[in-house]
Write a protein that holds these residues in place. Structure first.
Motif, PDB file in Angstrom:
ATOM      1  N   THR A  53       0.798  -1.231   0.000  1.00 24.82           N
ATOM      2  CA  THR A  53       0.000   0.000   0.000  1.00 24.82           C
ATOM      3  C   THR A  53       0.828   1.277   0.000  1.00 24.82           C
ATOM      4  O   THR A  53       0.309   2.346  -0.331  1.00 24.82           O
ATOM      5  CB  THR A  53      -0.929   0.030   1.231  1.00 24.82           C
ATOM      6  OG1 THR A  53      -0.135  -0.065   2.429  1.00 24.82           O
ATOM      7  CG2 THR A  53      -1.914  -1.129   1.196  1.00 24.82           C
ATOM      8  N   GLU A  54       2.125   1.200   0.355  1.00 19.75           N
ATOM      9  CA  GLU A  54       2.876   2.432   0.584  1.00 19.75           C
ATOM     10  C   GLU A  54       3.099   3.251  -0.692  1.00 19.75           C
ATOM     11  O   GLU A  54       3.286   4.459  -0.633  1.00 19.75           O
ATOM     12  CB  GLU A  54       4.216   2.125   1.253  1.00 19.75           C
ATOM     13  CG  GLU A  54       5.183   1.310   0.406  1.00 19.75           C
ATOM     14  CD  GLU A  54       6.466   0.985   1.164  1.00 19.75           C
ATOM     15  OE1 GLU A  54       6.579   1.432   2.323  1.00 19.75           O
ATOM     16  OE2 GLU A  54       7.330   0.282   0.601  1.00 19.75           O
ATOM     17  N   ASN A  55       3.086   2.603  -1.866  1.00 19.66           N
ATOM     18  CA  ASN A  55       3.312   3.352  -3.115  1.00 19.66           C
ATOM     19  C   ASN A  55       2.012   3.650  -3.848  1.00 19.66           C
ATOM     20  O   ASN A  55       2.036   4.083  -4.994  1.00 19.66           O
ATOM     21  CB  ASN A  55       4.271   2.582  -4.030  1.00 19.66           C
ATOM     22  CG  ASN A  55       3.817   1.153  -4.242  1.00 19.66           C
ATOM     23  OD1 ASN A  55       2.668   0.816  -3.977  1.00 19.66           O
ATOM     24  ND2 ASN A  55       4.726   0.317  -4.711  1.00 19.66           N
ATOM     25  N   GLY A  56       0.882   3.411  -3.199  1.00 18.41           N
ATOM     26  CA  GLY A  56      -0.398   3.767  -3.794  1.00 18.41           C
ATOM     27  C   GLY A  56      -0.896   2.821  -4.871  1.00 18.41           C
ATOM     28  O   GLY A  56      -1.852   3.142  -5.578  1.00 18.41           O
ATOM     29  N   LEU A  57      -0.267   1.650  -4.995  1.00 20.49           N
ATOM     30  CA  LEU A  57      -0.697   0.710  -6.023  1.00 20.49           C
ATOM     31  C   LEU A  57      -2.070   0.128  -5.726  1.00 20.49           C
ATOM     32  O   LEU A  57      -2.824  -0.211  -6.640  1.00 20.49           O
ATOM     33  CB  LEU A  57       0.314  -0.424  -6.163  1.00 20.49           C
ATOM     34  CG  LEU A  57       1.661  -0.074  -6.811  1.00 20.49           C
ATOM     35  CD1 LEU A  57       2.589  -1.271  -6.763  1.00 20.49           C
ATOM     36  CD2 LEU A  57       1.447   0.382  -8.251  1.00 20.49           C
ATOM     37  N   LEU A  58      -2.382  -0.025  -4.454  1.00 19.95           N
ATOM     38  CA  LEU A  58      -3.669  -0.616  -4.091  1.00 19.95           C
ATOM     39  C   LEU A  58      -4.035  -0.239  -2.669  1.00 19.95           C
ATOM     40  O   LEU A  58      -3.231   0.299  -1.913  1.00 19.95           O
ATOM     41  CB  LEU A  58      -3.635  -2.139  -4.266  1.00 19.95           C
ATOM     42  CG  LEU A  58      -2.580  -2.938  -3.482  1.00 19.95           C
ATOM     43  CD1 LEU A  58      -3.087  -3.330  -2.099  1.00 19.95           C
ATOM     44  CD2 LEU A  58      -2.200  -4.205  -4.257  1.00 19.95           C
ATOM     45  N   ARG A  59      -5.279  -0.525  -2.330  1.00 18.40           N
ATOM     46  CA  ARG A  59      -5.786  -0.340  -0.966  1.00 18.40           C
ATOM     47  C   ARG A  59      -6.145  -1.707  -0.385  1.00 18.40           C
ATOM     48  O   ARG A  59      -6.499  -2.622  -1.126  1.00 18.40           O
ATOM     49  CB  ARG A  59      -7.030   0.549  -0.964  1.00 18.40           C
ATOM     50  CG  ARG A  59      -6.776   1.942  -1.501  1.00 18.40           C
ATOM     51  CD  ARG A  59      -8.013   2.814  -1.343  1.00 18.40           C
ATOM     52  NE  ARG A  59      -9.096   2.433  -2.241  1.00 18.40           N
ATOM     53  CZ  ARG A  59     -10.378   2.340  -1.906  1.00 18.40           C
ATOM     54  NH1 ARG A  59     -10.740   2.540  -0.640  1.00 18.40           N
ATOM     55  NH2 ARG A  59     -11.311   2.022  -2.798  1.00 18.40           N
ATOM     56  N   ILE A  60      -6.058  -1.832   0.933  1.00 14.47           N
ATOM     57  CA  ILE A  60      -6.404  -3.086   1.600  1.00 14.47           C
ATOM     58  C   ILE A  60      -7.523  -2.827   2.599  1.00 14.47           C
ATOM     59  O   ILE A  60      -7.427  -1.927   3.440  1.00 14.47           O
ATOM     60  CB  ILE A  60      -5.181  -3.713   2.294  1.00 14.47           C
ATOM     61  CG1 ILE A  60      -4.174  -4.167   1.235  1.00 14.47           C
ATOM     62  CG2 ILE A  60      -5.596  -4.889   3.174  1.00 14.47           C
ATOM     63  CD1 ILE A  60      -2.944  -4.839   1.779  1.00 14.47           C
ATOM     64  N   VAL A  61      -8.582  -3.633   2.497  1.00  5.72           N
ATOM     65  CA  VAL A  61      -9.740  -3.527   3.372  1.00  5.72           C
ATOM     66  C   VAL A  61      -9.940  -4.876   4.054  1.00  5.72           C
ATOM     67  O   VAL A  61     -10.104  -5.890   3.365  1.00  5.72           O
ATOM     68  CB  VAL A  61     -11.008  -3.149   2.576  1.00  5.72           C
ATOM     69  CG1 VAL A  61     -12.218  -3.094   3.496  1.00  5.72           C
ATOM     70  CG2 VAL A  61     -10.808  -1.827   1.852  1.00  5.72           C
TER      71      VAL A  61
END
Length: 278
Positions: free
Chosen positions: A249-257
């Motif tokens: 998540t740190e480089n903005g590639l994806l979000r985790i829910v």
């Protein structure tokens, strides 16, 4: 049916603390609808006594009988006070608190479900009877559940799509497209794996996939992983999961829910990010 949040812990038999070896015997579960459940193995004595071959059979049999009698008493008392969530929570915390005895519990985990008794059965089969086929099918069940939740959106439709180019193809089970371009991809994924190395390897695999999709210009505008977390709230598996999610998540590639948020929390998080096209 509404989503019910349940805390659970795995009952372990660990007669020799110095070796760290243990055998899983059952599951205890407290749900936010007032259900206090347990299921424990009461028949397969030889599986345990063969594993701990220097332990007299009668020691295990007697100790298990006495412990399960006390466990059933606690569960019965908790269910008699189903309306008192504070009391139930204290009883659960006291029951699973770390202690130096032959019978002890794992760190508590959390599961979101519409059927707590079915969830109890699945956890029992996974941890006690090592039904790995159920574990392997977890992401399939997660995908089916999340797909059902997403049907509640009236402004979008999700379908299975393979994204990428002639060098890399990545299949996503739930993709919302606009004018043939992927606006949002949703991927239910489980990191509740038995070994920390498998958690790291799975995270690394998806990190490289997402980086290559981004570099090729084929990545969705927004990618959401609906994640099933390791059951422990601390320890090596939890640290491995935290490292993986930070890198993803740190480089903005994806979000985790987390899937533990249930239907409302997951769909709200999926819809929260603006998804206007570039």
């Amino acid at each position: 049916m509404s989503t019910i949040i349940c805390n659970y812990a795995v009952l372990r038999f660990q007669p020799y603390p110095e070796t760290g070896e243990f055998a899983n015997l059952g599951i205890v579960m407290l749900c936010n609808d007032g259900q206090f459940l347990q299921r424990c193995e009461t028949r397969q004595r030889q599986r345990i006594t063969h594993f701990f071959d220097k332990l007299p059979t009668e020691v295990f049999t007697r100790a298990r009988r006495e412990f399960l009698e006390e466990l059933r008493r606690v569960v019965k008392l908790a269910n008699a006070h189903a309306e008192d969530a504070t009391m139930q929570r204290r009883m659960f915390q006291h029951l699973v608190a770390p202690r130096e005895t032959m019978f002890r519990f794992s760190q508590p985990g959390t599961v979101a479900t519409e059927d707590p008794r079915q969830a109890l059965e699945e956890l029992f089969m996974r941890y006690v009877h090592h039904d790995f086929s159920q574990h392997e099918n977890l992401e399939t069940r997660m995908t089916s559940r999340v797909a059902q939740w997403l049907r509640g959106f009236t402004d979008r439709q999700y379908n299975e799509i393979t994204l990428g180019n002639d060098l890399l193809q990545v299949r996503f089970p739930l993709v919302w497209q606009v004018a043939g371009r992927p606006r949002q991809a949703v991927k239910p994924i489980s990191f509740d794996l038995e070994e920390t190395s498998r958690i790291i390897e799975k995270g690394d695999k998806w990190l490289m996939r997402m980086k290559r999709l981004e570099a090729s210009g084929q990545a969705p505008l927004d990618t959401v992983f609906v994640s099933h977390e390791p059951s422990e709230t601390q320890g090596p598996r939890r640290r491995a999961y935290q490292e993986v999610t930070r890198e993803l998540t740190e480089n903005g590639l994806l979000r985790i829910v987390p899937d533990a948020l249930g239907k409302h929390g997951v769909t709200q998080a999926i819809a929260a990010k603006p998804t206007t096209m570039h």
